[in-house]
Design an enzyme around this catalytic site. Structure first.
Site, PDB file in Angstrom:
ATOM      1  N   LYS A 187      40.318  -6.368  -3.232  1.00  0.00           N
ATOM      2  CA  LYS A 187      39.312  -6.083  -2.168  1.00  0.00           C
ATOM      3  C   LYS A 187      39.405  -7.139  -1.045  1.00  0.00           C
ATOM      4  CE  LYS A 187      35.251  -7.207  -1.651  1.00  0.00           C
ATOM      5  NZ  LYS A 187      35.035  -7.216   0.100  1.00  0.00           N
ATOM      6  N   GLU A 263      39.919 -20.577  -4.408  1.00  0.00           N
ATOM      7  CA  GLU A 263      40.444 -21.122  -3.348  1.00  0.00           C
ATOM      8  C   GLU A 263      39.242 -21.099  -2.285  1.00  0.00           C
ATOM      9  OE1 GLU A 263      43.518 -22.658  -2.780  1.00  0.00           O
ATOM     10  OE2 GLU A 263      44.363 -21.775  -4.502  1.00  0.00           O
ATOM     11  N   CYS A 297      40.706 -22.762   6.392  1.00  0.00           N
ATOM     12  CA  CYS A 297      40.053 -23.418   5.407  1.00  0.00           C
ATOM     13  C   CYS A 297      40.570 -24.865   5.330  1.00  0.00           C
ATOM     14  CB  CYS A 297      40.259 -22.938   3.795  1.00  0.00           C
ATOM     15  SG  CYS A 297      42.217 -22.414   3.765  1.00  0.00           S
ATOM     16  N   GLU A 398      30.779 -27.398   6.108  1.00  0.00           N
ATOM     17  CA  GLU A 398      31.992 -26.353   6.548  1.00  0.00           C
ATOM     18  C   GLU A 398      31.412 -25.756   7.776  1.00  0.00           C
ATOM     19  OE1 GLU A 398      33.690 -23.193   4.518  1.00  0.00           O
ATOM     20  OE2 GLU A 398      35.722 -24.020   5.031  1.00  0.00           O
TER      21      GLU A 398
HETATM   22  P1  NAD Z   1      32.965 -15.029   1.767  1.00  0.00           P
HETATM   23  O1  NAD Z   1      32.880 -16.021   0.822  1.00  0.00           O
HETATM   24  O2  NAD Z   1      31.703 -14.665   2.716  1.00  0.00           O
HETATM   25  O3  NAD Z   1      33.793 -13.753   1.506  1.00  0.00           O
HETATM   26  C1  NAD Z   1      35.202 -13.690   0.911  1.00  0.00           C
HETATM   27  C2  NAD Z   1      35.278 -12.572   0.074  1.00  0.00           C
HETATM   28  O4  NAD Z   1      34.625 -12.391  -1.097  1.00  0.00           O
HETATM   29  C3  NAD Z   1      34.875 -11.165   0.964  1.00  0.00           C
HETATM   30  O5  NAD Z   1      35.972 -10.011   0.680  1.00  0.00           O
HETATM   31  C4  NAD Z   1      33.612 -10.892   0.650  1.00  0.00           C
HETATM   32  O6  NAD Z   1      33.339  -9.334   0.747  1.00  0.00           O
HETATM   33  C5  NAD Z   1      33.734 -11.160  -0.952  1.00  0.00           C
HETATM   34  N1  NAD Z   1      32.462 -11.396  -1.681  1.00  0.00           N
HETATM   35  C6  NAD Z   1      31.204 -11.855  -1.005  1.00  0.00           C
HETATM   36  N2  NAD Z   1      30.161 -11.974  -1.781  1.00  0.00           N
HETATM   37  C7  NAD Z   1      30.837 -11.707  -3.254  1.00  0.00           C
HETATM   38  C8  NAD Z   1      30.174 -11.809  -4.400  1.00  0.00           C
HETATM   39  N3  NAD Z   1      28.994 -11.871  -4.534  1.00  0.00           N
HETATM   40  N4  NAD Z   1      30.977 -11.255  -5.195  1.00  0.00           N
HETATM   41  C9  NAD Z   1      32.316 -10.998  -5.231  1.00  0.00           C
HETATM   42  N5  NAD Z   1      32.775 -10.956  -3.931  1.00  0.00           N
HETATM   43  C10 NAD Z   1      32.278 -11.125  -2.770  1.00  0.00           C
HETATM   44  O7  NAD Z   1      33.932 -16.015   2.730  1.00  0.00           O
HETATM   45  P2  NAD Z   1      34.469 -15.566   4.349  1.00  0.00           P
HETATM   46  O8  NAD Z   1      33.613 -15.657   5.301  1.00  0.00           O
HETATM   47  O9  NAD Z   1      34.968 -14.097   4.247  1.00  0.00           O
HETATM   48  O10 NAD Z   1      35.670 -16.620   4.321  1.00  0.00           O
HETATM   49  C11 NAD Z   1      35.477 -17.722   4.839  1.00  0.00           C
HETATM   50  C12 NAD Z   1      35.568 -18.944   3.809  1.00  0.00           C
HETATM   51  O11 NAD Z   1      36.685 -18.664   3.096  1.00  0.00           O
HETATM   52  C13 NAD Z   1      35.364 -20.224   4.213  1.00  0.00           C
HETATM   53  O12 NAD Z   1      34.577 -20.958   3.372  1.00  0.00           O
HETATM   54  C14 NAD Z   1      36.897 -20.509   4.148  1.00  0.00           C
HETATM   55  O13 NAD Z   1      36.944 -21.958   3.884  1.00  0.00           O
HETATM   56  C15 NAD Z   1      37.215 -19.853   2.912  1.00  0.00           C
HETATM   57  N6  NAD Z   1      38.677 -19.704   2.740  1.00  0.00           N
HETATM   58  C16 NAD Z   1      39.497 -20.594   1.736  1.00  0.00           C
HETATM   59  C17 NAD Z   1      40.823 -20.621   1.617  1.00  0.00           C
HETATM   60  C18 NAD Z   1      41.670 -21.423   0.552  1.00  0.00           C
HETATM   61  O14 NAD Z   1      42.733 -21.014   0.410  1.00  0.00           O
HETATM   62  N7  NAD Z   1      40.957 -22.309   0.210  1.00  0.00           N
HETATM   63  C19 NAD Z   1      41.620 -19.836   2.603  1.00  0.00           C
HETATM   64  C20 NAD Z   1      40.888 -18.753   3.409  1.00  0.00           C
HETATM   65  C21 NAD Z   1      39.497 -18.980   3.583  1.00  0.00           C
END
Ligand code: NAD
Length: 510
Positions: A187, A263, A297, A398
Site C-alpha cells: 500500500k 522505519e 526522514c 520532526e
Molecule cells: P504517515 O505515517 O502519515 O503515512 C505513511 C503510510 O502509512 C501511508 O501510506 C499512509 O496511508 C499509511 N497509514 C497512515 N495511517 C495508517 C494506519 N493507521 N494504519 C496503517 N497505515 C496507515 O507518513 P507520511 O506523512 O506519509 O510520511 C512522512 C513520515 O515518514 C515522516 O515522519 C518521515 O520521517 C517518515 N519516513 C521514514 C523513513 C525511514 O526510513 N525511517 C523514510 C521515509 C519517511
C-alpha cells in the site's frame, strides 16, 4: 484497467489483485494532485475491506500453494534482475512521474532516486543467491550431528510506504521480500502512488511472477492501511512512515504477534567539530537540510556548531540559501520544489510560528516565496533559525520541511549530549578534518546511520534504520534481507545409535 482515461479525462489506475488490474468493489476512487500546481493529475481506485481481503487471500494462496517460496534463489534473482532492467529502460519516464507526483526536483529523481532504487533491487537479487543456508561450526556435543541454519520466507507481507522517496521505498521493500520468497500486499501513500503503480505495471507486463505474489491496494491509511495491518492472514508488516502511525501499527500487529519492522521519523543532528572544513560544511549542510525540501526522514534538521564558528557559518549559509532556486520541480535547475500537500505546508508553517514564539530568530526564509510561479503550489522558503536552545520544540520535533535549527555549543561533550537528547535516533553526520576524532564522536552518537563529512548518502549494501522511536529493524544490505526470513535450525543426527534409550545418557561413555 490502468493507464486508461477516466470520465474525468485524467489517467486512471486500478488495484492490482491476483495478477489482474481491477476497480474497487464499490467503484470508489480518489484523486492525486500535482503539489507544484495543486491540479489533479490522476484518479485511483480506493480499496474497500473486501478488496483488501481478496488481495490478502491471493497473496496467501500464492505463498501456501504457489511455486514462489520454493523457487530457487537463483531463479528469483534472475527475475529481480529482469524487473530492474525493465524499470531502467523507463528511467526518465519514472523520474518524471515521481517528480510530478511528489514535487521532487527532477535532478534528484533522475540522477539519484531511480538509480538507487534499481541498485537496491539488483543488490537484493545478488545477496539472495547466497542467502538461505548457513552452516554452523562442527560440534560433537550434545551429539554428533550436522547443524545448519536455513532461512525460510516469512509468508504474506503487508508493506506500507509514505509519499516521500516513493520509488526507492517501493524498491527497497519489494526487493528483499521477493528475493527471499515472500508474497506481498503493498500500500503506497495516496499522496504519491504513481511511481509504485508504474513499478507494478512494469512487473505485470513482464509476466514473470506467478499470480498473487504481488498485490497492490490503494486508499487512505487510517482505513485501508489499518485493515491490512490487522488482517489475520498477514504474517509480517513492514511499515515506513511517521512515528505516530508506527506506534499504532505496533499495537495493531500485537494480537497476532505479526513480525513488524518500523522505519519512522527522525530529528537528525549535523555536528560540526571545531576543525571542520567550512567550505565542505556549507555545501554539506545545505544538502543535508534542504534536499527535497527537508522532506526526508534522515534530513539534517539540527545543526550543532561551536560558538567560535557560529556567526561565520550562519552568514555563509544565509548567503548560499539566497542563491537557491525555488520553483518548478520539472526544471533541471530547480533546487527546492514544493511540499507535498497543503496540510504539510500548514504543519511546517505552524512550526515556523512556534519557533518564533519560543524566541528563536529566523535569519532567512520563514514565509512563502512570492510570485505567479508559486501561486498554486505548496511552497515554503528554505528557513534557518538561530538562537535555538535544545529544549525548544523546533529542536525536538520532526518538522519534515525546509527548516533548519542552529544550536551553538561550547564543548564537544555537550554537543554529543544534545545530539543524543532526542526520542529519535535515525541518522546524524559529523564534520571534521580529523577522521580519528570524527570516528570517536560517531561512535558515541545513538543513531542507526552516522556519516562523516557527508549526509543522506544511502548505500544498498549498508543497513538503514533507527534507534529509539525512529523504529526497529533494518532495510538494505544483508540485514534488510534477514528481516524477511524466519530462522530455522536444522539438526541432522549422525550417531544413529539411540539403542532404545530415551534420554541424554545415550551420549555418556559406555
Ligand atoms: P504517515 O505515517 O502519515 O503515512 C505513511 C503510510 O502509512 C501511508 O501510506 C499512509 O496511508 C499509511 N497509514 C497512515 N495511517 C495508517 C494506519 N493507521 N494504519 C496503517 N497505515 C496507515 O507518513 P507520511 O506523512 O506519509 O510520511 C512522512 C513520515 O515518514 C515522516 O515522519 C518521515 O520521517 C517518515 N519516513 C521514514 C523513513 C525511514 O526510513 N525511517 C523514510 C521515509 C519517511
Amino acid at each position: 484497467m490502468t493507464h486508461e482515461h477516466s470520465p474525468t479525462g485524467l489517467p486512471h489506475y486500478d488495484l492490482y489483485i491476483d495478477g489482474v488490474w481491477q476497480p474497487a468493489d464499490n467503484g470508489q476512487t480518489f484523486t492525486v494532485y500535482d503539489p507544484a500546481t495543486s491540479q489533479p493529475i490522476a484518479t485511483c481506485a480506493s480499496a474497500t475491506h473486501s478488496d483488501v481481503d481478496r488481495a490478502v487471500r491471493a497473496a496467501r494462496a500464492a505463498f501456501d500453494h504457489g511455486p514462489w517460496p520454493h523457487t530457487s534463489p537463483a531463479q528469483r534473482a534472475e527475475i529481480l534482475h529482469a524487473i530492474a532492467d525493465a524499470l531502467e529502460a523507463r528511467n526518465f519516464e519514472l523520474a518524471e512521474i515521481e517528480s510530478r507526483d511528489a514535487g521532487v526536483p527532477i535532478r534528484k529523481t533522475t540522477y539519484n532516486d531511480i538509480t538507487l532504487g534499481l541498485e537496491i533491487l539488483r543488490g537484493c537479487a545478488e545477496m539472495a543467491r547466497k542467502h538461505p543456508y548457513e552452516p554452523l561450526p562442527w560440534n560433537d556435543l550434545p551429539s554428533v550431528s550436522w547443524n545448519f541454519v536455513w532461512r525460510d520466507p516469512i509468508g504474506v507481507c503487508a508493506q506500507i510506504i509514505p509519499w516521500n522517496y516513493a520509488f526507492c521505498m517501493a524498491a527497497w521493500k519489494l526487493g528483499p521480500a521477493l528475493a527471499t520468497g515472500n508474497t506481498v500486499v503493498f500500500k503506497p501513500s495516496s499522496l504519491a502512488p504513481l511511481s509504485t503503480l508504474a513499478i507494478f505495471q512494469t512487473i505485470h507486463d513482464l509476466n514473470l511472477l506467478p499470480k498473487g505474489v504481488i498485490n497492490l491496494v490503494l486508499g487512505p491509511g487510517g482505513d485501508v492501511g489499518e485493515y491490512l495491518v490487522t488482517h489475520p492472514a498477514v504474517d509480517k508488516v513492514a511499515f515506513t512512515g511517521s512515528t505516530e502511525v508506527g506506534r499504532k501499527i505496533m499495537a495493531l500487529a500485537a494480537p497476532h504477534i505479526k513480525r513488524v519492522t518500523l522505519e519512522l521519523g527522525g530529528k537528525n543532528a549535523m555536528l560540526i567539530l571545531p576543525d571542520a572544513d567550512l567550505d565542505l560544511v556549507v555545501d554539506g549542510v545545505l544538502w543535508g537540510a534542504f534536499y527535497h525540501s527537508g522532506q526526508l526522514c534522515e534530513a539534517g534538521s539540527r545543526l550543532l556548531v561551536p560558538h567560535a564558528l557560529h556567526d561565520t557559518l550562519v552568514e555563509r549559509l544565509v548567503e548560499r540559501v539566497r542563491g537557491m532556486r525555488i520553483g518548478d520541480p520539472m526544471d533541471l535547475e530547480t533546487d527546492i520544489g514544493p511540499l507535498i500537500s497543503e496540510r504539510q505546508r500548514e504543519k511546517v508553517e505552524y512550526y515556523i510560528a512556534v519557533g518564533r514564539e519560543e524566541g528563536a530568530t529566523v535569519v532567512i526564509g520563514g514565509g512563502r516565496p512570492i510570485g505567479e510561479a508559486f501561486a498554486n503550489g505548496y511552497y515554503v522558503e528554505p528557513t534557518i533559525f538561530t538562537g535555538v536552545r535544545p529544549e525548544m520544540r523546533i529542536a525536538r520535533e520532526e518538522i519534515f520541511g525546509p527548516v533548519l535549527s542552529v544550536i551553538a555549543y561550547d564543548e564537544i561533550g555537550e554537543a554529543i549530549r544534545i545530539a543524543n537528547d532526542s526520542i529519535y535516533g535515525l541518522a546524524a553526520s559529523v564534520w571534521s578534518r580529523d577522521l580519528q576524532h570524527a570516528l570517536s564522536v560517531a561512535r558515541r552518537i545513538r543513531a542507526g546511520t552516522v556519516w562523516i563529512n557527508e549526509h543522506h548518502v544511502l548505500n544498498p549494501q549498508a543497513p538503514f534504520g533507527g534507534y529509539r522511536q525512529s523504529g526497529f529493524g533494518r532495510e538494505m544490505g544483508r540485514y534488510g534481507l534477514d528481516e524477511y526470513t524466519e530462522v530455522k535450525h536444522i539438526h541432522v543426527d549422525l550417531m544413529q545409535r539411540r539403542q532404545g534409550r530415551l534420554w541424554w545418557d545415550t551420549l555418556l561413555p559406555e
